[in-house]
Structure formats: C-alpha cells, structure tokens
Design a protein around this motif. Structure first.
Motif, PDB file in Angstrom:
ATOM      1  N   MET A  87     -33.064 105.511  -9.440  1.00 38.52           N
ATOM      2  CA  MET A  87     -31.716 105.883  -9.858  1.00 38.52           C
ATOM      3  C   MET A  87     -31.324 107.236  -9.280  1.00 38.52           C
ATOM      4  O   MET A  87     -30.190 107.431  -8.840  1.00 38.52           O
ATOM      5  CB  MET A  87     -31.651 105.982 -11.373  1.00 38.52           C
ATOM      6  CG  MET A  87     -31.811 104.674 -12.073  1.00 38.52           C
ATOM      7  SD  MET A  87     -31.646 104.995 -13.828  1.00 38.52           S
ATOM      8  CE  MET A  87     -31.756 103.355 -14.441  1.00 38.52           C
ATOM      9  N   LEU A  88     -32.266 108.168  -9.284  1.00 40.93           N
ATOM     10  CA  LEU A  88     -31.970 109.502  -8.761  1.00 40.93           C
ATOM     11  C   LEU A  88     -31.655 109.451  -7.275  1.00 40.93           C
ATOM     12  O   LEU A  88     -30.704 110.094  -6.814  1.00 40.93           O
ATOM     13  CB  LEU A  88     -33.161 110.426  -8.995  1.00 40.93           C
ATOM     14  CG  LEU A  88     -33.169 111.143 -10.341  1.00 40.93           C
ATOM     15  CD1 LEU A  88     -34.479 111.875 -10.534  1.00 40.93           C
ATOM     16  CD2 LEU A  88     -32.013 112.110 -10.427  1.00 40.93           C
ATOM     17  N   LEU A 102     -30.443 106.996  -5.633  1.00 42.26           N
ATOM     18  CA  LEU A 102     -29.120 106.399  -5.450  1.00 42.26           C
ATOM     19  C   LEU A 102     -28.027 107.412  -5.777  1.00 42.26           C
ATOM     20  O   LEU A 102     -27.028 107.531  -5.060  1.00 42.26           O
ATOM     21  CB  LEU A 102     -28.972 105.159  -6.324  1.00 42.26           C
ATOM     22  CG  LEU A 102     -27.675 104.391  -6.115  1.00 42.26           C
ATOM     23  CD1 LEU A 102     -27.945 102.899  -6.088  1.00 42.26           C
ATOM     24  CD2 LEU A 102     -26.647 104.675  -7.181  1.00 42.26           C
ATOM     25  N   ALA A 103     -28.237 108.156  -6.865  1.00 41.43           N
ATOM     26  CA  ALA A 103     -27.236 109.150  -7.246  1.00 41.43           C
ATOM     27  C   ALA A 103     -27.110 110.227  -6.174  1.00 41.43           C
ATOM     28  O   ALA A 103     -26.007 110.686  -5.859  1.00 41.43           O
ATOM     29  CB  ALA A 103     -27.606 109.771  -8.586  1.00 41.43           C
ATOM     30  N   PHE A 104     -28.240 110.621  -5.577  1.00 42.87           N
ATOM     31  CA  PHE A 104     -28.173 111.611  -4.496  1.00 42.87           C
ATOM     32  C   PHE A 104     -27.448 111.046  -3.277  1.00 42.87           C
ATOM     33  O   PHE A 104     -26.728 111.776  -2.585  1.00 42.87           O
ATOM     34  CB  PHE A 104     -29.571 112.093  -4.111  1.00 42.87           C
ATOM     35  CG  PHE A 104     -30.051 113.209  -4.975  1.00 42.87           C
ATOM     36  CD1 PHE A 104     -29.432 114.450  -4.920  1.00 42.87           C
ATOM     37  CD2 PHE A 104     -31.086 113.037  -5.866  1.00 42.87           C
ATOM     38  CE1 PHE A 104     -29.842 115.489  -5.728  1.00 42.87           C
ATOM     39  CE2 PHE A 104     -31.505 114.060  -6.681  1.00 42.87           C
ATOM     40  CZ  PHE A 104     -30.883 115.292  -6.617  1.00 42.87           C
ATOM     41  N   GLN A 123     -24.971 109.024  -3.373  1.00 41.63           N
ATOM     42  CA  GLN A 123     -23.555 109.176  -3.695  1.00 41.63           C
ATOM     43  C   GLN A 123     -23.116 110.624  -3.538  1.00 41.63           C
ATOM     44  O   GLN A 123     -22.043 110.925  -3.038  1.00 41.63           O
ATOM     45  CB  GLN A 123     -23.286 108.729  -5.137  1.00 41.63           C
ATOM     46  CG  GLN A 123     -23.313 107.251  -5.343  1.00 41.63           C
ATOM     47  CD  GLN A 123     -22.104 106.572  -4.716  1.00 41.63           C
ATOM     48  OE1 GLN A 123     -22.149 106.138  -3.575  1.00 41.63           O
ATOM     49  NE2 GLN A 123     -21.007 106.485  -5.432  1.00 41.63           N
ATOM     50  N   MET A 124     -24.000 111.535  -3.969  1.00 40.32           N
ATOM     51  CA  MET A 124     -23.668 112.959  -3.890  1.00 40.32           C
ATOM     52  C   MET A 124     -23.414 113.377  -2.443  1.00 40.32           C
ATOM     53  O   MET A 124     -22.432 114.064  -2.146  1.00 40.32           O
ATOM     54  CB  MET A 124     -24.816 113.773  -4.476  1.00 40.32           C
ATOM     55  CG  MET A 124     -24.651 115.255  -4.342  1.00 40.32           C
ATOM     56  SD  MET A 124     -25.909 116.082  -5.333  1.00 40.32           S
ATOM     57  CE  MET A 124     -25.989 117.623  -4.477  1.00 40.32           C
TER      58      MET A 124
END
Lengths: 323, 284
Positions: A112-113, A115-117, A119-120
């Motif tokens: 999840m992290l 993936l979030a990065f 997006q970031m």
C-alpha cells in the motif's frame, strides 16, 4: 535450482533474445521497447522474486528516468552518457528514500505504501509542471550519437539498448547469485530468522531497492530517448501496475521469466490494442487466469515443458530404476 | 472564515474517504485479503448512480439501489472466484483484484464512454445554506450527516451486535469460528459484499460532488490505502481520524495551493509513517 535457471543458460537465453528479435519483429521500436521493459521488469523481479518485496511503485523510478532524460537533453543539451549516469544515480537515491519509508511496514502495508508513493510522485510531476511539462510532457528528446552518427534508425538504437540490456541482465545474474543475493533469498524465506542470525535486514532491503530503482530509472531514460518524449503517463499508476503485472506474468522465480513477461505483455498490447481499444479488459481476465492456473507464470510453463521433455528422453531407464 | 468553510468541506470529503477505508479495512480484517478492486466498487457505485439518474430515476432511489447492486456484484465475485485464492500468497490476491479492477474500468468505458459525466444535485438539496458570508451547498451538509450517522451505525454494528461479534471473532480466528459451527464461507461472502457496498455507497454519494470518470477507481483506491496506512489497519477510529485528517488537509490546501492539494495527501502520509510507522492508532 532448475537446470534452466543456471547463470550460463540464462545469459544464453538473453543473448538469443537480443539476436532473434530483429528477425521476428518488423518494428524496431517494439523490439527496443521489449528490451527496455525486460531490464525494468527484471529489476522489479529482484524485489519480488528474490527479496519478497512486492513494489507497486516501480513507475516512480521509471518516470524519474524519463524526466531526467527529458530535462537534461532538452534544456541543457547534456551528453547522453552523462544523462544515463545521472538517471542511474538519481534513481538509486530516490529508491533509497522510498525504500526507507516503505520498508518501515511489512507485507500488505508495504504494498500500500509503495502504491501511495507512486501516486505522490505522479502528483509531484503534475504539480511542478514548469519542470516536467505537466500534462504535455517534455517533447523533443534526442537520440544518442555514436562517433558523430545519430542513432535515428529503428535498429541502430536497438543495438545501443541491447548492449545495456545484456550488461544489466548479467549484473542482475551476478547480484542474485552473490552472497548478497543469497541473503536476500534468506530474507524472503524467513525474515525473522535472517534478522536473528544477525543480518541487517532493513539495510539489505534498502540496497535491493536502490539497485532496482537505479536500473528502472536507466530503463526510463532509455525509453524517453526511444520515443522522443518524456510523458506524464510514464510516472503514473498505470506504469507501476504494468511493470508489476509483467513481472508476475513472466514468473518471479527466474530472471529470464521477466524478459518473457515484458515480451508477452508488449506483444499482446501491440496486437490487441489495434484490434480492440478496450483490450485491457482481456488483460484483466488474463491476470485472473494466471493467478488461478499459472502461478509460476510463463517461466513456470517453460520449466514444466522442459521437465516433461527431459523425462520422456530418459524415461525408460528411470522407470526401471524406480521399480 | 474561508478556512472554516474549507474545513467543513474537508469533513464532508473526509467522511467519504472514511467510508471507503472502512470497507477496505473490514474486508482485510476478516479475510486477510488485499482488495485492489476496492476502487472499482467505488467506480461502479458512482456510475450506477449516474446511469439511473440519467434515466430519470430519483437520486433517492438510485443511491440505495446502486449500493445494493455493488454489494450483490461483489458478493457474487467473492463466492465464484475470490474464495478460491484466499490461501494463495498476497501477490495473487493483488493480481486477481487488479485484473477485476481493469475489467470494471474498461467495462465502464464500453458502457458509458471514455469522457465521464456529472450527476445533478439531487432534488430538495439543490439549495445553499448561509454560513456568515459564505454559501454552503446543502448537499454537502447532507453527505456529512449521512456519513456521520453511518459511521455511528457501523460502530454499533461491529461493537454492539451479535453480527459484529461474529465478524470480529472471525478476524481473530476463522478456524475456531468454523469449529464452533459457523458457516465461515457464507460469512466471508457477506462481509466482502458489505465492505464493497460501503465503497459503492461512497461512490454514489460522491457522484453529485465530483462527477464520474473511468479512472476514478484508481485514485479512490490509493486514497483509501493512505487512510488505512495513516489510521492503522483494523482500527475503526483510526480510519475515521485519518479520513477526516486527509479530507481537511486536501480542502485547506485547495485554498492555499490548489495545484498541490492532491500532493499533500501523500506528504501527510509520508510524515506520519516517518514519525509513527504503525499509523496513528494502529496496534501492530
């Protein structure tokens, strides 16, 4: 280790791929793209197959590489070798940073992290459009020159990329078979035990991340030189997803599986997207099928095929021995 | 005053994020299953609402119908496909649900076109409320009220009822529940459908505010992940706090630095992870 997974066989397969692609494919661009993604996917495999880290953020480094190529060549006309070097170094550094954050959590949270990065970094590129060109990307990225000769033909640049591909593939073979690589396998198999023996597990994971990020950024830069632009799409969610999907389809137990995964995906997309723009729907079904029936991916099929072949050749003697 | 206004906006947004993340968290808690198709259920809820409203159905009927259809579709997918892969490593959970998400995204483009569309503000809530010098849309107040009631109801359902006890016991030890005679397969299907239904409801509620477009699923998924990571997976209050925090940060940044509003969601996440890896209220 399977007989096909030895370093010698693997490098021969990679070499054969490089030599055969020009005969099989009409499009030099497609062939070059396959080699570029093959090294990017192999780098993803270093994390997934050899370290047990499922990274949904490989697009970060790929996109970073394309922007390095885009910015350095179009703004300051930096020579290509230096551009590629900067891409590798920056890719490694950013991957170290992303890795440092992400491996603070394990398992699903790690995924999840990443993936979030991803997006970031997409929103970073989108926000700072005066550097990245925003939605338009950076246009006019030139092809490299060798001794005053620009590699603008379809197969000239292919040869250029092929050398990088073979070197990177060999490097990854050496890395996965070194003490470092074996330790990564130990971490994948049993992280707690590896830590108990005294390995600095987090450091190893970050190092794997850095190597993977550096190679991925190199691939991104080579890709920007190939298509002549550094588009915003190269850093989005879809790129990360594509690299991961190629890795799993190819099979994460062998580096050449990654080459097959990249080739399969790109050939599929090249063929189907002409026939039907909504071909991703079929890809979705392929992913479900792979998960249900071909969990070891294309490489698993190759190994199984080889075993069946070998079994049949020496079949009679072995049966006699068994009885 | 503009900040107060944006905080109110942020609460509305944050409550939608909370609904999304709560569904994801409940599914993961019971099934240990990583649902990358969660964004696809959000997308489906939004598009079904859009479709029904376009056909002249009242929003007030479209909202529950869309939610219900999403839950049924998700339940069917679980019963037919997903229960087969629970035992496989997470890699394959991700592969399958990424595949499902792709199928939904492409189906949305085939059925409703690549452009997307907007959903008109529902009847009876088209007006505005005056807050000092600012006008505030009634619909947004409505979403805050609905999601707040839902959040309370959900908490009661999980903590105060027998159904909730079964779900929580299942997430502690599914095999013990099976030994006690519970049909865990049916419970799994129901919980998956329920969690996906929450995502569908979030999508349906968000449709009149944000419209629909085929790639909304991926964005919703990553926001849900951020909320879960910040809040701490399995923590209900954590998801609520993180959802609100993200919603408010995003809304405030829209005033201060519009281009960077989305970016700050992720910067907030990185900051929380750097300081407190387990999330705000996570136990593990």
């Amino acid at each position: 280790m399977h007989i096909l997974d030895t370093a010698k066989v693997q490098i021969c397969l990679a070499l054969a791929t490089v030599l055969l692609l020009p005969f099989v494919l009409n499009s030099g661009i497609l062939a070059t793209e396959i080699l570029i993604y093959a090294m990017v996917v192999a780098a993803c495999n270093l994390l997934l197959g050899y370290t047990g880290l499922l990274s949904f953020g490989q697009g970060i480094f790929f996109g970073l590489g394309t922007y390095v190529a885009g910015v350095l060549t179009t703004r300051w006309a930096v020579p290509i070798p230096l551009v590629l070097l900067v891409a590798v170094v920056l890719g490694g550094l950013v991957a170290t940073a992303v890795g440092w954050f992400s491996i603070r959590r394990q398992g699903v949270y790690f995924v999840m992290l990443t993936l979030a990065f991803a997006q970031m970094f997409y929103f970073l590129a989108y926000t700072f459009s005066d550097i990245t060109g925003g939605d338009n990307g950076l246009l006019g990225v030139p092809r490299p020159q060798i001794m005053g000769h620009v590699l603008d033909g379809p197969w000239g640049y292919y040869s250029f990329v092929a050398i990088f591909f073979l070197v990177i593939f060999a490097v990854l073979l050496v890395v996965t078979r070194s003490t470092f690589g074996r330790t990564l396998l130990a971490i994948r198999e049993n992280e707690g035990r590896a830590a108990a023996i005294g390995f600095p597990v987090r450091l190893f994971k970050i190092e794997a991340f850095a190597i993977s990020g550096a190679i991925t950024a190199l691939g991104g830069a080579l890709h920007a030189l190939l298509i002549g632009i550094a588009p915003l799409e190269s850093i989005n969610y879809h790129t990360s997803e594509m690299i991961l999907v190629m890795t799993i389809i190819g099979g994460s137990t062998s580096l050449f599986g990654s080459v097959m995964g990249a080739g399969f995906y790109l050939l599929l997309s090249d063929t189907l997207s002409v026939i039907w723009p909504r071909w991703l729907l079929l890809l979705g079904l392929v992913l479900v099928t792979v998960a249900l029936f071909f969990q070891r991916g294309l490489w698993g099929l190759v190994e199984r095929g080889w075993d069946a072949f070998a079994e049949r050749r020496k079949g009679p003697q072995k049966e006699a021995g068994d009885v | 005053m503009i900040y107060l206004f944006q905080i109110l906006n942020g609460i509305g947004l944050g409550m939608l994020y909370f609904l999304l993340a709560a569904g994801l968290s409940i599914i993961f808690g019971l099934l240990q299953f990583v649902n990358f198709a969660h964004g696809a259920f959000y997308l489906l809820g939004a598009y079904l609402t859009y479709d029904l409203v376009e056909r002249g159905v009242s929003f007030w009927i479209a909202l529950p119908v869309a939610t219900l259809i999403v839950a049924i579709v998700a339940g069917a997918i679980e019963a037919l496909l997903l229960h087969r892969i629970y035992k496989l490593p997470h890699t394959f959970h991700i592969l399958v649900t990424v595949g499902i998400a792709l199928v939904f995204q492409e189906l949305a483009i085939i059925i409703w076109g690549p452009i997307g569309g907007s959903v008109p503000t529902p009847d009876g809530l088209g007006g505005v409320v005056m807050l000092g010098n600012f006008v505030y849309p009634q619909y947004r107040l409505f979403t805050i009220a609905v999601t707040a009631v839902l959040a309370g109801g959900l908490w009661w359902l999980l903590e105060g009822t027998r159904v909730g006890a079964i779900v929580r016991a299942g997430s502690e030890s599914a095999s013990n529940m099976a030994l006690l005679g519970y049909n865990t397969m049916r419970i799994n299907t129901a919980v998956f459908a329920f969690g996906a239904g929450l995502a569908g409801l979030a999508g349906a509620l968000a449709a009149p505010i944000r419209g629909v477009e085929p790639f909304m699923g991926a964005e919703a998924l990553s926001v849900a992940f951020v909320v879960v990571v910040i809040g701490g997976m399995g923590s209900y209050t954590g998801a609520l706090a993180a959802g609100l925090m993200i919603g408010i940060i995003q809304s405030l940044m829209t005033t201060i630095w519009p281009q960077g509003a989305q970016l700050f969601i992720y910067i907030a996440m990185a900051a929380v992870i750097a300081i407190r890896p387990r999330g705000l209220l996570g136990r593990v």
